[in-house]
Design a protein around this motif. Sequence first.
Motif, short mmCIF file in Angstrom:
data_model
loop_
_atom_site.label_atom_id
_atom_site.label_comp_id
_atom_site.label_asym_id
_atom_site.label_seq_id
_atom_site.Cartn_x
_atom_site.Cartn_y
_atom_site.Cartn_z
N ASN A 48 -33.57 3.90 -38.18
CA ASN A 48 -33.62 2.72 -39.06
C ASN A 48 -32.89 1.51 -38.51
O ASN A 48 -32.40 0.67 -39.27
N VAL A 49 -32.82 1.39 -37.20
CA VAL A 49 -32.22 0.21 -36.57
C VAL A 49 -33.27 -0.89 -36.49
O VAL A 49 -34.45 -0.64 -36.24
N VAL A 50 -32.83 -2.14 -36.71
CA VAL A 50 -33.69 -3.31 -36.52
C VAL A 50 -33.09 -4.14 -35.39
O VAL A 50 -31.92 -4.54 -35.45
N ILE A 51 -33.87 -4.38 -34.34
CA ILE A 51 -33.43 -5.17 -33.20
C ILE A 51 -34.20 -6.48 -33.20
O ILE A 51 -35.44 -6.48 -33.15
N LEU A 52 -33.48 -7.60 -33.26
CA LEU A 52 -34.08 -8.92 -33.39
C LEU A 52 -34.15 -9.63 -32.05
O LEU A 52 -33.55 -9.19 -31.06
N ARG A 53 -34.85 -10.75 -32.01
CA ARG A 53 -35.04 -11.50 -30.77
C ARG A 53 -33.71 -11.95 -30.19
O ARG A 53 -32.72 -12.12 -30.90
N ASP A 54 -33.74 -12.18 -28.89
CA ASP A 54 -32.56 -12.61 -28.13
C ASP A 54 -31.42 -11.60 -28.25
O ASP A 54 -30.27 -11.95 -28.51
N THR A 55 -31.77 -10.34 -28.03
CA THR A 55 -30.80 -9.26 -28.02
C THR A 55 -30.80 -8.61 -26.64
O THR A 55 -31.85 -8.36 -26.06
N TYR A 56 -29.58 -8.34 -26.15
CA TYR A 56 -29.38 -7.74 -24.83
C TYR A 56 -28.43 -6.55 -24.99
O TYR A 56 -27.27 -6.75 -25.38
N ILE A 57 -28.93 -5.36 -24.74
CA ILE A 57 -28.15 -4.14 -24.93
C ILE A 57 -27.89 -3.53 -23.56
O ILE A 57 -28.83 -3.22 -22.82
#
Length: 201
Positions: A157-166
């Motif tokens: 149930n994770v939400v990853i949004l734009r401009d994300t760097y992991i």
Amino acid sequence: MTLLRKIVNTLAAESRGRGLYYTFLMFLSHAVGILRAYLNKLVYFPNIQSTIFSLESNSRIVAFSKHARITIGKFVFIRKHTSIRVDQHGELRIGDKVFINDSCHINCAHRISIGKMTKIAPHVSINDHDHNYRHTAGDHLIRGEVIIGDNVWIGSNVVILRDTYIGDNAVIAAGSVVKGHVPANTVFLNKREKSYIPYAN
């Protein structure tokens, strides 16, 4: 010959742990998933570049533009009810041995990259764009990118949004909403506080 020996050894090891019948069912499921992946690739052959990967039932990868590009590494496994959509000039790259669990959604209109050996739990949503709700004219999307490193674990149930760097080896805690930079070798979680509000009977 080395590959055949590895397959035989894997079958033997799995049979000892699961039993021969259930090992057969599991490998049959994998074989059907590989066939389904190749059929999906055949439909979108100008857009998808891949070797061997598996796509389980009710999952699909779609490209809705002649410019869309999808690269899938070796031994990627995508479980049931997952939707992957690449549109416009979107570029999606999935590294070797990535595992994507049930009911995930990946929507790419610009650039998403998922590093090798990354594991994604059920019900994860990854988006590299937002709707441009402030402007009624012109482009209706605000595009960015999502870059996920190698060997990342993403919880349910994770939400990853734009401009994300992991970064590599990061862990994203279940239920998190992620935007921005997550350093390598860290655990990311949204701060949660419980509150109890009494009400009259």
